[in-house]
Design a protein around this motif. Structure first.
Motif, mmCIF file in Angstrom:
data_model
loop_
_atom_site.group_PDB
_atom_site.id
_atom_site.type_symbol
_atom_site.label_atom_id
_atom_site.label_comp_id
_atom_site.label_asym_id
_atom_site.label_seq_id
_atom_site.Cartn_x
_atom_site.Cartn_y
_atom_site.Cartn_z
ATOM 1 N N GLN A 23 0.811 -1.217 0.000
ATOM 2 C CA GLN A 23 0.000 0.000 0.000
ATOM 3 C C GLN A 23 0.845 1.269 0.000
ATOM 4 O OE1 GLN A 23 -2.390 -0.558 3.471
ATOM 5 N NE2 GLN A 23 -3.960 -1.727 2.372
ATOM 6 N N VAL A 24 1.993 1.201 0.611
ATOM 7 C CA VAL A 24 2.854 2.391 0.666
ATOM 8 C C VAL A 24 3.310 2.780 -0.737
ATOM 9 C CG1 VAL A 24 5.006 3.333 1.595
ATOM 10 C CG2 VAL A 24 3.574 1.884 3.011
ATOM 11 N N LEU A 25 3.515 1.800 -1.607
ATOM 12 C CA LEU A 25 3.930 2.093 -2.977
ATOM 13 C C LEU A 25 2.840 2.866 -3.717
ATOM 14 C CD1 LEU A 25 6.202 1.794 -4.997
ATOM 15 C CD2 LEU A 25 5.181 -0.353 -5.743
ATOM 16 N N THR A 26 1.590 2.581 -3.425
ATOM 17 C CA THR A 26 0.489 3.324 -4.037
ATOM 18 C C THR A 26 0.523 4.783 -3.589
ATOM 19 O OG1 THR A 26 -0.828 1.302 -4.014
ATOM 20 C CG2 THR A 26 -2.014 3.364 -4.359
ATOM 21 N N VAL A 27 0.808 5.008 -2.319
ATOM 22 C CA VAL A 27 0.910 6.377 -1.805
ATOM 23 C C VAL A 27 2.091 7.094 -2.458
ATOM 24 C CG1 VAL A 27 1.293 7.788 0.257
ATOM 25 C CG2 VAL A 27 -0.198 5.783 0.370
ATOM 26 N N ILE A 28 3.221 6.406 -2.574
ATOM 27 C CA ILE A 28 4.401 6.994 -3.214
ATOM 28 C C ILE A 28 4.088 7.349 -4.666
ATOM 29 C CG2 ILE A 28 6.759 6.529 -4.003
ATOM 30 C CD1 ILE A 28 7.120 4.837 -1.447
ATOM 31 N N ALA A 29 3.402 6.457 -5.366
ATOM 32 C CA ALA A 29 3.036 6.730 -6.763
ATOM 33 C C ALA A 29 2.136 7.956 -6.847
ATOM 34 C CB ALA A 29 2.341 5.512 -7.371
ATOM 35 N N GLY A 30 1.208 8.099 -5.915
ATOM 36 C CA GLY A 30 0.344 9.280 -5.904
ATOM 37 C C GLY A 30 1.122 10.556 -5.660
ATOM 38 N N VAL A 31 2.056 10.509 -4.716
ATOM 39 C CA VAL A 31 2.879 11.690 -4.413
ATOM 40 C C VAL A 31 3.744 12.062 -5.619
ATOM 41 C CG1 VAL A 31 4.822 12.513 -2.995
ATOM 42 C CG2 VAL A 31 2.882 11.368 -1.916
ATOM 43 N N ILE A 32 4.340 11.059 -6.258
ATOM 44 C CA ILE A 32 5.168 11.323 -7.443
ATOM 45 C C ILE A 32 4.314 11.888 -8.568
ATOM 46 C CG2 ILE A 32 6.565 10.234 -9.247
ATOM 47 C CD1 ILE A 32 7.644 8.357 -7.058
ATOM 48 N N PHE A 33 3.105 11.369 -8.738
ATOM 49 C CA PHE A 33 2.209 11.871 -9.782
ATOM 50 C C PHE A 33 1.872 13.338 -9.535
ATOM 51 C CE2 PHE A 33 -2.094 12.695 -11.370
ATOM 52 C CZ PHE A 33 -1.890 12.460 -12.720
ATOM 53 N N THR A 109 9.751 0.487 3.852
ATOM 54 C CA THR A 109 10.761 -0.431 4.381
ATOM 55 C C THR A 109 10.332 -0.975 5.740
ATOM 56 O OG1 THR A 109 12.515 0.781 3.249
ATOM 57 C CG2 THR A 109 13.175 -0.612 5.076
ATOM 58 N N VAL A 110 9.871 -0.099 6.588
ATOM 59 C CA VAL A 110 9.466 -0.511 7.934
ATOM 60 C C VAL A 110 8.274 -1.462 7.869
ATOM 61 C CG1 VAL A 110 8.507 0.333 10.113
ATOM 62 C CG2 VAL A 110 10.425 1.528 9.051
ATOM 63 N N THR A 111 7.261 -1.123 7.068
ATOM 64 C CA THR A 111 6.089 -2.001 6.991
ATOM 65 C C THR A 111 6.439 -3.341 6.371
ATOM 66 O OG1 THR A 111 5.405 -0.984 4.909
ATOM 67 C CG2 THR A 111 4.417 -0.115 6.928
ATOM 68 N N GLY A 112 7.338 -3.353 5.392
ATOM 69 C CA GLY A 112 7.777 -4.619 4.793
ATOM 70 C C GLY A 112 8.537 -5.480 5.786
ATOM 71 N N MET A 113 9.380 -4.862 6.582
ATOM 72 C CA MET A 113 10.135 -5.622 7.574
ATOM 73 C C MET A 113 9.226 -6.128 8.692
ATOM 74 S SD MET A 113 12.951 -5.906 6.188
ATOM 75 C CE MET A 113 13.708 -6.871 7.453
ATOM 76 N N ILE A 114 8.197 -5.384 9.030
ATOM 77 C CA ILE A 114 7.221 -5.870 10.010
ATOM 78 C C ILE A 114 6.557 -7.129 9.482
ATOM 79 C CG2 ILE A 114 4.971 -5.344 11.050
ATOM 80 C CD1 ILE A 114 5.993 -2.459 11.408
ATOM 81 N N GLU A 115 6.264 -7.134 8.185
ATOM 82 C CA GLU A 115 5.680 -8.336 7.575
ATOM 83 C C GLU A 115 6.651 -9.513 7.663
ATOM 84 O OE1 GLU A 115 4.364 -9.666 3.143
ATOM 85 O OE2 GLU A 115 3.612 -7.737 3.842
ATOM 86 N N VAL A 116 7.923 -9.269 7.428
ATOM 87 C CA VAL A 116 8.926 -10.334 7.541
ATOM 88 C C VAL A 116 8.957 -10.875 8.966
ATOM 89 C CG1 VAL A 116 11.405 -10.835 7.475
ATOM 90 C CG2 VAL A 116 10.358 -9.512 5.645
ATOM 91 N N PHE A 117 8.958 -9.986 9.938
ATOM 92 C CA PHE A 117 8.996 -10.429 11.331
ATOM 93 C C PHE A 117 7.724 -11.176 11.726
ATOM 94 C CE2 PHE A 117 11.998 -6.651 11.950
ATOM 95 C CZ PHE A 117 13.108 -7.445 11.688
ATOM 96 N N ASP A 118 6.578 -10.756 11.177
ATOM 97 C CA ASP A 118 5.337 -11.483 11.431
ATOM 98 C C ASP A 118 5.418 -12.903 10.892
ATOM 99 O OD1 ASP A 118 4.088 -9.449 12.774
ATOM 100 O OD2 ASP A 118 2.910 -8.753 11.047
ATOM 101 N N VAL A 119 5.954 -13.065 9.695
ATOM 102 C CA VAL A 119 6.103 -14.399 9.098
ATOM 103 C C VAL A 119 7.030 -15.250 9.951
ATOM 104 C CG1 VAL A 119 7.090 -15.634 7.117
ATOM 105 C CG2 VAL A 119 5.545 -13.705 6.741
ATOM 106 N N MET A 120 8.114 -14.635 10.415
ATOM 107 C CA MET A 120 9.054 -15.383 11.253
ATOM 108 C C MET A 120 8.398 -15.785 12.581
ATOM 109 S SD MET A 120 12.561 -13.250 10.515
ATOM 110 C CE MET A 120 13.501 -14.039 11.785
ATOM 111 N N ALA A 121 7.574 -14.918 13.141
ATOM 112 C CA ALA A 121 6.920 -15.223 14.411
ATOM 113 C C ALA A 121 5.877 -16.323 14.243
ATOM 114 C CB ALA A 121 6.260 -13.964 14.979
ATOM 115 N N ILE A 122 5.146 -16.280 13.126
ATOM 116 C CA ILE A 122 4.102 -17.279 12.892
ATOM 117 C C ILE A 122 4.702 -18.630 12.557
ATOM 118 C CG2 ILE A 122 2.212 -17.936 11.328
ATOM 119 C CD1 ILE A 122 1.535 -14.931 11.189
ATOM 120 N N SER A 123 5.666 -18.638 11.645
ATOM 121 C CA SER A 123 6.243 -19.916 11.212
ATOM 122 C C SER A 123 7.273 -20.446 12.203
ATOM 123 C CB SER A 123 6.880 -19.774 9.823
ATOM 124 O OG SER A 123 8.005 -18.920 9.885
ATOM 125 N N GLY A 124 7.825 -19.601 13.014
ATOM 126 C CA GLY A 124 8.795 -20.034 14.006
ATOM 127 C C GLY A 124 10.179 -20.265 13.441
#
Length: 178
Positions: A23-33, A109-124
């Motif tokens: 979703q952040v990429l959509t916001v960035i695209a809007g700002v760039i536009f 970057t932060v939201t993507g890394m949160i997703e990585v950490f969530d995957v690591m927490a869920i999968s162990g």
């Protein structure tokens, strides 16, 4: 028919890219536009509309019969200020959008890394396949924010330099004639 197929392929590729960045990429695209819309407006003004503005301001000055009094100097200063204001319109907003792009990339970057950490927490564990989408969501917005910012930096620098040069040329045109 072939062009329609190519447009369809390009649209789907852009859609996949936007999904990969989150979703952040959509916001960035809007700002760039918005940033490039404002930059385009400034280019149109500089290359087409400013000539008539400058001509009008110079004619206002030349129509005056007297150019040496304090009052005339204030009118000259006001005319130069009007031209400078028109040249600098939206430059602060464009500069703000240029600065905002990398910050939004950092948010991605932060939201993507949160997703990585969530995957690591869920999968162990550090399952590389499940972490890959999070890493992608972390790097793509960063890249997009930096590219948008760099493209804006070069153009805002040119626009500022051009506005300064044109303001000086206007001041030279409105010289006191003895």
């Amino acid at each position: 028919m072939m062009a329609l197929l190519e447009i369809s392929n390009a649209t789907s590729a852009i859609g996949e890219f936007m999904e990969t960045g989150g979703q952040v990429l959509t916001v960035i695209a809007g700002v760039i536009f918005i940033m490039w819309l404002l930059i385009f407006e400034r280019f149109v003004f500089v290359f087409y509309s400013y000539r008539s503005v400058k001509k009008h301001l110079v004619n206002c000055w030349k129509e005056r019969t007297e150019h040496t009094s304090w009052y005339s100097e204030q009118i000259r200063t006001a005319l130069i200020s009007r031209g400078t204001t028109k040249l600098n319109r939206n430059l602060v907003l464009i500069q703000s959008l240029v600065v905002l792009c990398p910050l939004l990339g950092l948010l991605g970057t932060v939201t993507g890394m949160i997703e990585v950490f969530d995957v690591m927490a869920i999968s162990g564990s550090g399952n590389a396949r499940s972490m890959a989408s999070g890493v992608s969501r972390a790097t793509i917005p960063t890249m997009a924010g930096m590219v948008g910012s760099l493209s804006g930096v070069f153009t805002i620098t040119w626009l500022r330099r051009n506005a300064k040069k044109e303001a000086e040329l206007l001041a030279d045109k409105l010289t006191v004639q003895h």
